[in-house]
Design a protein around this motif. Structure first.
Motif, PDB file in Angstrom:
ATOM      1  N   UNK A   3      28.210  42.733  26.975  1.00  0.00           N
ATOM      2  CA  UNK A   3      29.077  43.699  27.663  1.00  0.00           C
ATOM      3  C   UNK A   3      28.648  45.154  27.443  1.00  0.00           C
ATOM      4  N   UNK A   4      28.446  45.611  26.212  1.00  0.00           N
ATOM      5  CA  UNK A   4      28.027  47.007  26.052  1.00  0.00           C
ATOM      6  C   UNK A   4      26.623  47.271  26.594  1.00  0.00           C
TER       7      UNK A   4
ATOM      8  N   UNK B 279      29.393  52.280  40.762  1.00  0.00           N
ATOM      9  CA  UNK B 279      28.971  51.923  39.404  1.00  0.00           C
ATOM     10  C   UNK B 279      30.178  51.609  38.526  1.00  0.00           C
ATOM     11  N   UNK B 280      31.234  52.382  38.653  1.00  0.00           N
ATOM     12  CA  UNK B 280      32.451  52.117  37.877  1.00  0.00           C
ATOM     13  C   UNK B 280      33.039  50.759  38.250  1.00  0.00           C
ATOM     14  N   UNK B 281      33.071  50.471  39.555  1.00  0.00           N
ATOM     15  CA  UNK B 281      33.603  49.190  40.016  1.00  0.00           C
ATOM     16  C   UNK B 281      32.759  48.043  39.475  1.00  0.00           C
TER      17      UNK B 281
ATOM     18  N   UNK C 247      32.506  39.167  31.628  1.00  0.00           N
ATOM     19  CA  UNK C 247      31.995  38.907  30.286  1.00  0.00           C
ATOM     20  C   UNK C 247      33.119  38.688  29.277  1.00  0.00           C
ATOM     21  N   UNK C 248      34.237  39.399  29.419  1.00  0.00           N
ATOM     22  CA  UNK C 248      35.391  39.164  28.544  1.00  0.00           C
ATOM     23  C   UNK C 248      35.965  37.771  28.768  1.00  0.00           C
ATOM     24  N   UNK C 249      36.031  37.355  30.032  1.00  0.00           N
ATOM     25  CA  UNK C 249      36.521  36.017  30.340  1.00  0.00           C
ATOM     26  C   UNK C 249      35.600  34.959  29.749  1.00  0.00           C
ATOM     27  N   UNK C 250      34.293  35.171  29.876  1.00  0.00           N
ATOM     28  CA  UNK C 250      33.334  34.242  29.282  1.00  0.00           C
ATOM     29  C   UNK C 250      33.452  34.184  27.773  1.00  0.00           C
TER      30      UNK C 250
ATOM     31  N   UNK D 279      32.499  43.702  33.162  1.00  0.00           N
ATOM     32  CA  UNK D 279      33.179  43.690  31.871  1.00  0.00           C
ATOM     33  C   UNK D 279      34.242  42.593  31.857  1.00  0.00           C
ATOM     34  N   UNK D 280      34.969  42.474  32.962  1.00  0.00           N
ATOM     35  CA  UNK D 280      35.995  41.431  33.062  1.00  0.00           C
ATOM     36  C   UNK D 280      35.373  40.043  33.015  1.00  0.00           C
TER      37      UNK D 280
END
Length: 113
Positions: free
Chosen positions: A28-29, A53-55, A64-67, A61-62
């Motif tokens: 993620x980072x 880019x923000x989108x 990768x957090x879910x994974x 990020x979402x």
């Protein structure tokens, strides 16, 4: 008699999903940094791509957090449950009423909770 993974197999599965969870978490980072590089590479047009880019950053990020969470849950739940084959209704003496008309309670002491 119960079906359950051996301790060695369960340990390998847990380890694999723990590692996957960590990989997602560590990616993620790194991905966020790559998006920032992409944005800065656009030079004077960086304002034009900033919203996209923000989108993209938020979306990935979402993901990768879910994974991370999913792989961690799989690792934590591996071999946590088992099937007790002696408690299964082996002679089919009781079946679910799928018609929706029965109001009878299910029979007791069949290994069901």
């Amino acid at each position: 008699m119960a079906i359950r993974m051996s301790a060695e197999v369960a340990a390998r599965v847990k380890d694999r999903f723990d590692n996957l969870s960590n990989e997602f978490d560590e990616t993620a980072p790194l991905f966020g940094a790559q998006v920032s590089h992409l944005e800065s590479a656009c030079g004077e047009f960086s304002d034009e791509v900033a919203t996209g880019c923000d989108t993209m950053r938020i979306g990935w990020r979402t993901v990768l957090e879910t994974g991370t969470t999913s792989a961690g849950l799989i690792a934590g739940n591996t071999n946590a449950l088992h099937v007790d084959l002696t408690a299964i209704d082996q002679d089919y003496s009781w079946q679910f009423d799928l018609s929706g008309t029965s109001t009878a309670a299910p029979p007791r002491n069949r290994g069901m909770y």
